[in-house]
Design a protein around this motif. Structure first.
Motif, PDB file in Angstrom:
ATOM      1  N   ILE A  95      -3.909   1.202   5.672  1.00  0.00           N
ATOM      2  CA  ILE A  95      -4.131   0.184   6.694  1.00  0.00           C
ATOM      3  C   ILE A  95      -3.585  -1.137   6.169  1.00  0.00           C
ATOM      4  CG2 ILE A  95      -5.947  -1.194   7.810  1.00  0.00           C
ATOM      5  CD1 ILE A  95      -7.436   1.386   8.272  1.00  0.00           C
ATOM      6  N   LEU A 150       2.143  -6.048   1.065  1.00  0.00           N
ATOM      7  CA  LEU A 150       1.891  -5.870  -0.353  1.00  0.00           C
ATOM      8  C   LEU A 150       0.793  -4.862  -0.577  1.00  0.00           C
ATOM      9  CD1 LEU A 150       1.979  -9.592  -1.398  1.00  0.00           C
ATOM     10  CD2 LEU A 150       3.835  -7.998  -1.067  1.00  0.00           C
ATOM     11  N   LYS A 168      -2.572  -1.079   2.641  1.00  0.00           N
ATOM     12  CA  LYS A 168      -3.558  -0.792   1.598  1.00  0.00           C
ATOM     13  C   LYS A 168      -4.298   0.504   1.906  1.00  0.00           C
ATOM     14  CE  LYS A 168      -5.371  -4.892   1.957  1.00  0.00           C
ATOM     15  NZ  LYS A 168      -6.230  -6.073   1.805  1.00  0.00           N
ATOM     16  N   LEU A 225     -11.581 -22.954   0.736  1.00  0.00           N
ATOM     17  CA  LEU A 225     -12.349 -22.143  -0.218  1.00  0.00           C
ATOM     18  C   LEU A 225     -13.782 -22.640  -0.330  1.00  0.00           C
ATOM     19  CD1 LEU A 225      -9.874 -21.673  -3.218  1.00  0.00           C
ATOM     20  CD2 LEU A 225     -10.996 -19.863  -1.917  1.00  0.00           C
ATOM     21  N   THR A 263       0.564 -14.942 -11.661  1.00  0.00           N
ATOM     22  CA  THR A 263       0.685 -14.805 -10.215  1.00  0.00           C
ATOM     23  C   THR A 263       2.136 -14.979  -9.776  1.00  0.00           C
ATOM     24  OG1 THR A 263      -1.537 -15.666  -9.946  1.00  0.00           O
ATOM     25  CG2 THR A 263      -0.114 -15.739  -8.013  1.00  0.00           C
ATOM     26  N   ALA A 316     -17.764 -19.839  -8.288  1.00  0.00           N
ATOM     27  CA  ALA A 316     -17.390 -18.786  -7.340  1.00  0.00           C
ATOM     28  C   ALA A 316     -15.940 -18.890  -6.908  1.00  0.00           C
ATOM     29  CB  ALA A 316     -18.319 -18.837  -6.122  1.00  0.00           C
ATOM     30  N   THR A 317     -15.398 -20.103  -6.816  1.00  0.00           N
ATOM     31  CA  THR A 317     -14.038 -20.253  -6.303  1.00  0.00           C
ATOM     32  C   THR A 317     -12.996 -20.308  -7.406  1.00  0.00           C
ATOM     33  OG1 THR A 317     -14.216 -22.666  -6.338  1.00  0.00           O
ATOM     34  CG2 THR A 317     -14.833 -21.568  -4.290  1.00  0.00           C
ATOM     35  N   GLY A 318     -13.440 -20.537  -8.644  1.00  0.00           N
ATOM     36  CA  GLY A 318     -12.474 -20.679  -9.726  1.00  0.00           C
ATOM     37  C   GLY A 318     -11.855 -22.062  -9.780  1.00  0.00           C
ATOM     38  N   THR A 358       8.906 -16.422  -1.263  1.00  0.00           N
ATOM     39  CA  THR A 358       7.636 -16.565  -1.964  1.00  0.00           C
ATOM     40  C   THR A 358       7.025 -17.951  -1.789  1.00  0.00           C
ATOM     41  OG1 THR A 358       8.759 -17.307  -3.974  1.00  0.00           O
ATOM     42  CG2 THR A 358       8.288 -14.950  -3.793  1.00  0.00           C
ATOM     43  N   GLY A 359       7.835 -18.913  -1.325  1.00  0.00           N
ATOM     44  CA  GLY A 359       7.328 -20.279  -1.208  1.00  0.00           C
ATOM     45  C   GLY A 359       7.330 -21.015  -2.537  1.00  0.00           C
ATOM     46  N   LEU A 369       4.632 -12.374  -7.975  1.00  0.00           N
ATOM     47  CA  LEU A 369       5.241 -12.632  -6.665  1.00  0.00           C
ATOM     48  C   LEU A 369       6.728 -12.296  -6.680  1.00  0.00           C
ATOM     49  CD1 LEU A 369       3.694 -16.061  -5.583  1.00  0.00           C
ATOM     50  CD2 LEU A 369       3.594 -13.913  -4.293  1.00  0.00           C
ATOM     51  N   ALA A 421     -10.441 -14.015  -3.843  1.00  0.00           N
ATOM     52  CA  ALA A 421     -10.246 -15.134  -2.937  1.00  0.00           C
ATOM     53  C   ALA A 421      -9.865 -16.397  -3.702  1.00  0.00           C
ATOM     54  CB  ALA A 421     -11.519 -15.384  -2.163  1.00  0.00           C
ATOM     55  N   THR A 422      -9.996 -16.356  -5.012  1.00  0.00           N
ATOM     56  CA  THR A 422      -9.785 -17.586  -5.755  1.00  0.00           C
ATOM     57  C   THR A 422      -8.317 -17.793  -6.045  1.00  0.00           C
ATOM     58  OG1 THR A 422     -10.027 -16.499  -7.865  1.00  0.00           O
ATOM     59  CG2 THR A 422     -12.025 -17.346  -6.853  1.00  0.00           C
ATOM     60  N   GLN A 423      -7.926 -19.050  -6.135  1.00  0.00           N
ATOM     61  CA  GLN A 423      -6.559 -19.409  -6.469  1.00  0.00           C
ATOM     62  C   GLN A 423      -6.453 -19.471  -7.986  1.00  0.00           C
ATOM     63  OE1 GLN A 423      -4.322 -19.756  -4.068  1.00  0.00           O
ATOM     64  NE2 GLN A 423      -5.940 -19.210  -2.648  1.00  0.00           N
ATOM     65  N   PRO A 424      -5.251 -19.202  -8.512  1.00  0.00           N
ATOM     66  CA  PRO A 424      -5.102 -19.328  -9.963  1.00  0.00           C
ATOM     67  C   PRO A 424      -5.267 -20.790 -10.361  1.00  0.00           C
ATOM     68  CG  PRO A 424      -2.972 -18.931  -8.915  1.00  0.00           C
ATOM     69  CD  PRO A 424      -4.020 -18.781  -7.869  1.00  0.00           C
ATOM     70  N   THR A 425      -6.033 -21.048 -11.399  1.00  0.00           N
ATOM     71  CA  THR A 425      -6.282 -22.427 -11.787  1.00  0.00           C
ATOM     72  C   THR A 425      -5.752 -22.733 -13.174  1.00  0.00           C
ATOM     73  OG1 THR A 425      -8.452 -21.715 -12.517  1.00  0.00           O
ATOM     74  CG2 THR A 425      -8.318 -22.746 -10.375  1.00  0.00           C
ATOM     75  N   LEU A 457      -7.266   2.827   2.668  1.00  0.00           N
ATOM     76  CA  LEU A 457      -8.624   2.701   3.192  1.00  0.00           C
ATOM     77  C   LEU A 457      -9.547   3.579   2.357  1.00  0.00           C
ATOM     78  CD1 LEU A 457     -10.700   1.881   5.403  1.00  0.00           C
ATOM     79  CD2 LEU A 457     -10.051   3.971   6.594  1.00  0.00           C
ATOM     80  N   LEU A 499     -14.243 -12.178   2.929  1.00  0.00           N
ATOM     81  CA  LEU A 499     -13.712 -13.239   3.773  1.00  0.00           C
ATOM     82  C   LEU A 499     -13.111 -12.657   5.044  1.00  0.00           C
ATOM     83  CD1 LEU A 499     -11.966 -15.233   0.974  1.00  0.00           C
ATOM     84  CD2 LEU A 499     -14.314 -15.320   1.764  1.00  0.00           C
ATOM     85  N   THR A 518       2.165 -15.854  -0.177  1.00  0.00           N
ATOM     86  CA  THR A 518       2.651 -16.975  -0.972  1.00  0.00           C
ATOM     87  C   THR A 518       1.502 -17.879  -1.375  1.00  0.00           C
ATOM     88  OG1 THR A 518       3.031 -18.367   0.950  1.00  0.00           O
ATOM     89  CG2 THR A 518       4.823 -16.930   0.282  1.00  0.00           C
ATOM     90  N   GLN A 519       1.673 -18.528  -2.514  1.00  0.00           N
ATOM     91  CA  GLN A 519       0.689 -19.485  -2.996  1.00  0.00           C
ATOM     92  C   GLN A 519       1.022 -20.846  -2.404  1.00  0.00           C
ATOM     93  OE1 GLN A 519      -1.790 -18.484  -4.936  1.00  0.00           O
ATOM     94  NE2 GLN A 519      -0.969 -16.452  -4.683  1.00  0.00           N
ATOM     95  N   THR A 571       2.174 -24.433  -2.335  1.00  0.00           N
ATOM     96  CA  THR A 571       3.049 -25.108  -3.288  1.00  0.00           C
ATOM     97  C   THR A 571       3.029 -26.620  -3.088  1.00  0.00           C
ATOM     98  OG1 THR A 571       4.848 -24.671  -1.764  1.00  0.00           O
ATOM     99  CG2 THR A 571       4.611 -23.182  -3.641  1.00  0.00           C
ATOM    100  N   HIS A 589     -11.799 -26.197 -10.577  1.00  0.00           N
ATOM    101  CA  HIS A 589     -12.418 -27.046 -11.583  1.00  0.00           C
ATOM    102  C   HIS A 589     -13.599 -27.818 -10.993  1.00  0.00           C
ATOM    103  CE1 HIS A 589      -9.556 -26.302 -14.723  1.00  0.00           C
ATOM    104  NE2 HIS A 589      -8.558 -26.537 -13.907  1.00  0.00           N
ATOM    105  N   LEU A 644      -9.944  -4.239  12.256  1.00  0.00           N
ATOM    106  CA  LEU A 644      -8.836  -3.292  12.259  1.00  0.00           C
ATOM    107  C   LEU A 644      -8.148  -3.350  13.615  1.00  0.00           C
ATOM    108  CD1 LEU A 644      -7.244  -0.830  11.094  1.00  0.00           C
ATOM    109  CD2 LEU A 644      -8.939   0.612  12.223  1.00  0.00           C
TER     110      LEU A 644
END
Lengths: 427, 427
Positions: B244, B7, B247, A30, B26, A49-51, B50-51, B30, B14-18, B249, A7, A15-16, A18, A53, A249
């Motif tokens: 970088i 971090l 993280k 997504l 997650t 692919a996105t997780g 963290t939001g 955080l 890329a996926t959000q926790p479902t 490289l 991406l 942060t997620q 909320t 539902h 970069l």
């Protein structure tokens, strides 16, 4: 596009989401990002692919179809058994992205819709340096307005503008900090262009030209989807744009990828920058012209090359006809291109080095020498597999990349183009 | 740690926790990450940063306190008015991270608890090359078991092991692909060490030594929290680790940061690698010894330096007593260190270059010359602000970084150490 494609997020946040609104924005993004990275997909593919539902994807899809940001593209048969699945693809033919490039002697424009379909492509000669920043900004706004009108006539409303500048750019503020070749300093380009665009009131993003060319190559060029990729401009000056894990970069001060003045030869010629043996003195266009056409070198005192594109075509004709002096000159420059490339490969270990400008025009003669030297000098056999590849975008890569940042911003937050006041008429 | 600290995520997704379980993981991560990056914080601070909702943070905190992964650290008074707030800090004194380094002639170990408190630090002489991989692995496992026992006696149970190797490493599979100086090739180090650790049954992660040293510097070294940072090893070989945006490289093939064989002098000496004018021939320890102590250079045919640490101390004593030849030698090497540094700065634009090994030992004499040359050669004044800084970790940086990857993995997924079968006894 490959499975490996990563991406291109906006400024990262840990942060997620909320709030329900933030969650909806993230989920819409997504889904669109997946469709942007793949030609088409079924709802089931997207859910996997996105997780997200299946039901969530179906709801989001209904909304995106209504906004015409996606479209049904027919039936996909997967495997021999199982029922066929309806596939969708990115649409947004009514949402436009306008990319501009302003350089020393031209302004270029590249307009696309959300799916990346090219609608406007134009390059106009313009003396930016002689015109000064005020007149240049007016001309840039005029070119943008004309392109915007052309897009509107095709049914596409520009939603944002990106501008490529051969400069150190403060991206967050949209300010050109320093453009040595344009003689600009501390120019608030984003704010001034946005206001000069008048009733269009479009958001404007600004970035360095080599960075945006790298982004264009990563998004839709000859090495699209290569997560680690370096782009080199091949003009009188040599600049670099670096993609790492699918992201540009920038470094601590936005100065990363400054390849032109790498010290490659302590015993080399003096460079225009006052240092000795810079890579640009070995592989810049002036160095090639000086070696290939020594009778013209009196014109090159200031590292300026008059009519650079004409000179390159002249050399290409000489090479095609087997001119020995020109062949030797290109072999010599190619070797230095490979040496500098080996520095890039040792440090970044990219999957490809895409070259533009005259490097691309003369690729068939230049790159074999560069590749041989690169392979000889790089440490570690997998890294030595890195290829020089000629860009297919000609001089259009930066403006194309400028349109790409607009598309990326829209995909990162599709709710910006789902404002009820902008709801498209029913198809 | 600064506000800018980024971090260190695990492999990006890329996926959000479902699922509820994924969301909990997650959110726990955080909260712990925030406490890892800050000395202490109130629940309100954490909610804001963290939001997450205040109530969510309170619930998570109750759970983390119960598991002793955080602890109350007292009352924070913020400003002149408003009620004081109870602050919490990272705890986890019962959860351990074991970092190992295996190199040509020693094995080092660094054990910490979750909060980074050092519990074990040890270095043993060992002839890795002469012992071969099987005996080396047995010895490495023995050192790890002894360190693990010492941690256990202090009430800390190791939860994972990291290993630093001077090698090209397939990080995903934990395989040492090629370690030229150890004479290892395709060694499944993670699997074999994990099984050699027997009943400890700990997960083992493996990475390159310079990478892990860079990670240690980023996490807790002299330039901790600098988002763009380069680490250079200063031994007979010169290696690099590049951070970088917080993280590591790695590049397309895990080969990024290969600084030792940058071609810096086309007219330079032959390098052990068969190429000419590599940076290592200018700034490796052999180059310094050759110039500073020419009467010993007959020993250096193979770029081997006998008793390297003793040689460095000898040179340090000479420099301290004003030995002119040694001062000249260090000035010469320092200039080349600055030239190579300028290549790194032009390409990566880091906030700092942290140097280890003999570069750190001789920093007070070496770095002023390096800094002057760097400033002269770097393009762009902000980038020229980049400083060479001597590491404070001595030879312990790689093993410290190896422990850091374990801590990072635990903070990325704290549920791994919240298994009910491992629940700690009530305090």
């Amino acid at each position: 596009m490959t499975q490996e494609q990563h991406l291109i997020p906006t400024a990262g946040t840990a942060t997620q989401p909320t709030s329900p609104a933030a969650l909806r924005r993230t989920n819409l993004s997504l889904v669109l990002r997946h469709l942007h990275d793949h030609a088409s997909a079924s709802r089931a593919d997207i859910a996997e692919a996105t997780g997200l539902h299946r039901a969530t994807v179906s709801n989001l899809m209904t909304e995106l179809l209504e906004w015409r940001l996606v479209r049904e593209v027919g039936i996909e048969h997967v495997g021999a058994v199982g029922r066929p699945r309806r596939a969708v693809a990115l649409h947004g033919a009514h949402v436009g992205a306008l990319g501009l490039e302003i350089n020393v002697d031209y302004i270029a424009v590249h307009g696309t819709d959300l799916s990346g379909r090219a609608l406007v492509e134009r390059r106009v000669t313009f003396d930016t340096v002689g015109s000064g920043p005020d007149r240049s900004l007016r001309r840039l706004a005029l070119v943008a307005r004309e392109a915007g009108e052309a897009m509107r006539r095709a049914g596409t409303i520009p939603a944002g503008v990106g501008v490529a500048v051969p400069a150190l750019v403060d991206v967050a503020r949209g300010v050109v900090a320093f453009a040595p070749n344009l003689n600009w300093r501390d120019l608030p380009l984003a704010a001034r262009l946005s206001s000069a665009l008048g009733p269009m009131r479009l958001p404007v993003a600004v970035d360095n030209d080599a960075n945006l060319a790298a982004l264009a190559e990563y998004s839709s060029g000859v090495a699209a989807g290569t997560p680690h990729l370096v782009y080199l401009t091949g003009e009188v000056g040599v600049g670099g744009g670096v993609i790492i894990d699918g992201k540009l970069l920038r470094g601590a001060d936005g100065l990363a990828g400054e390849v032109g003045h790498l010290p490659v030869d302590p015993a080399g010629d003096m460079c225009g920058c006052g240092r000795q043996g810079c890579w640009e003195t070995k592989v810049g266009l002036a160095a090639l012209v000086r070696t290939a056409m020594p009778e013209q070198s009196y014109e090159l005192a200031d590292e300026l090359v008059p009519d650079p594109e004409e000179r390159v075509m002249e050399i290409a004709r000489g090479l095609a006809s087997g001119d020995r002096r020109m062949l030797d000159a290109v072999a010599h420059v190619g070797k230095w291109l490979g040496l500098g490339g080996s520095i890039i490969v040792n440090l970044f270990n990219p999957g490809a080095i895409v070259v533009g400008g005259y490097f691309a025009t003369l690729a068939e003669w230049l790159l074999p020498h560069a590749q041989a030297e690169l392979t000889r000098l790089v440490v570690g056999s997998p890294a030595a597999q890195c290829r020089f590849i000629a860009s297919g975008f000609g001089f259009g890569a930066p403006s194309r990349g400028a349109a790409t940042i607009v598309v990326n911003q829209l995909i990162d937050d599709p709710t910006a183009i789902m404002d009820p006041t902008l709801r498209p008429a029913a198809p």
